[in-house]
Design a protein around this motif. Sequence first.
Motif, PDB file in Angstrom:
ATOM      1  N   ARG A  90      49.360  41.935  45.720  1.00  0.00           N
ATOM      2  CA  ARG A  90      49.123  40.714  45.979  1.00  0.00           C
ATOM      3  C   ARG A  90      49.813  39.861  46.701  1.00  0.00           C
ATOM      4  N   THR A 144      48.875  45.132  41.557  1.00  0.00           N
ATOM      5  CA  THR A 144      48.112  45.507  40.681  1.00  0.00           C
ATOM      6  C   THR A 144      47.765  47.217  40.925  1.00  0.00           C
ATOM      7  N   ASP A 192      39.097  46.517  51.861  1.00  0.00           N
ATOM      8  CA  ASP A 192      38.719  45.874  50.737  1.00  0.00           C
ATOM      9  C   ASP A 192      37.484  45.755  50.270  1.00  0.00           C
ATOM     10  N   GLY A 208      35.608  44.546  48.412  1.00  0.00           N
ATOM     11  CA  GLY A 208      34.947  44.345  46.998  1.00  0.00           C
ATOM     12  C   GLY A 208      35.926  45.048  46.219  1.00  0.00           C
ATOM     13  N   SER A 260      39.300  44.847  45.262  1.00  0.00           N
ATOM     14  CA  SER A 260      40.207  43.918  44.481  1.00  0.00           C
ATOM     15  C   SER A 260      39.320  43.333  43.457  1.00  0.00           C
ATOM     16  N   GLU A 261      38.350  42.829  43.967  1.00  0.00           N
ATOM     17  CA  GLU A 261      37.326  42.232  42.902  1.00  0.00           C
ATOM     18  C   GLU A 261      37.114  43.003  41.606  1.00  0.00           C
ATOM     19  N   LEU A 262      36.665  44.387  41.973  1.00  0.00           N
ATOM     20  CA  LEU A 262      36.615  45.058  40.919  1.00  0.00           C
ATOM     21  C   LEU A 262      37.544  45.447  39.978  1.00  0.00           C
ATOM     22  N   GLU A 294      40.316  43.485  39.573  1.00  0.00           N
ATOM     23  CA  GLU A 294      40.543  42.302  38.594  1.00  0.00           C
ATOM     24  C   GLU A 294      39.417  42.338  37.595  1.00  0.00           C
ATOM     25  N   ARG A 295      38.580  42.498  37.689  1.00  0.00           N
ATOM     26  CA  ARG A 295      37.323  42.469  36.337  1.00  0.00           C
ATOM     27  C   ARG A 295      37.739  43.950  35.709  1.00  0.00           C
ATOM     28  N   GLU A 303      40.602  42.744  33.462  1.00  0.00           N
ATOM     29  CA  GLU A 303      40.226  41.789  32.147  1.00  0.00           C
ATOM     30  C   GLU A 303      39.716  42.750  31.158  1.00  0.00           C
TER      31      GLU A 303
END
Length: 270
Positions: A45, A88, A114, A116, A118-120, A122-123, A126
Amino acid sequence: MNTFNLTRVAQEIQLECVEIFKGSTASGQESNWLARPYSLLSFIRCGTVETCLGMGASTKILRKKGSILYCPPNVPRRNRILEPMEFTAILLAFEIPSGVGLEFFWEIPFVLEDNGLSELAERLYELRGRTEVNCVLERREILLHLLRLILGQSIPRKGNSTVFLPGRLAPALSVIASSYREKLEIRNLAAMCGLSVQQFQILFRKQLRMTPSAFLRAKRLREAERLIVLSDMTLGEIADKTGFYDAFELSRRFKAAYGVSPSHYKRNVP
């Protein structure tokens, strides 16, 4: 080479997020060599780190903000932090029921685009610890999507079929996967496949690039590693549950495979 069929993967493969976490490291630090029996996805990050893969640093990768590293199972790695880093990390188990990993069929690059991912990630972070049905289902969907994105950047290995259970060896591989805790005789595994011991060993080495004994031991070590990291069981209890004779044998095998003792391994951040 047959076209990779994601529907077949969804039906056959075992997908698991073993662990996901975020962390930070100060500059100037250098980690010990560490290998784990899981796939690692590491997202930078911020900061800069030099990652060495393979004992003797056979591969060096300079990673900066936005870099995504894929490290296959059991590949030793070490990090040297050049600038304060935030990251992460996801430990992933992508296996078919026989225990054969994706790397047997696909050449997956160490550095991924990437697209997508990194977005996955992060989810997925969560959703950690969430036990609601919709969260469990969403986690599996994310893992399937991660798998699709990773394999979309990968190359099928020549000479290997994308059939997930090597046909002639399927009975033996299924028994190893389900009964690795028990004492399994090579001659019995060979008989299940309708082969002599010599034929079985030759075919096993040809298809899986290791002996039947090494394959069984690797399966036991993967399960032992999971319990060492994620449970409070004693080493003797873990040995009993994973097919090792006692704690001494497990400790000896573990150190030979991963380079450190189980207790040292448990204390170290992946």
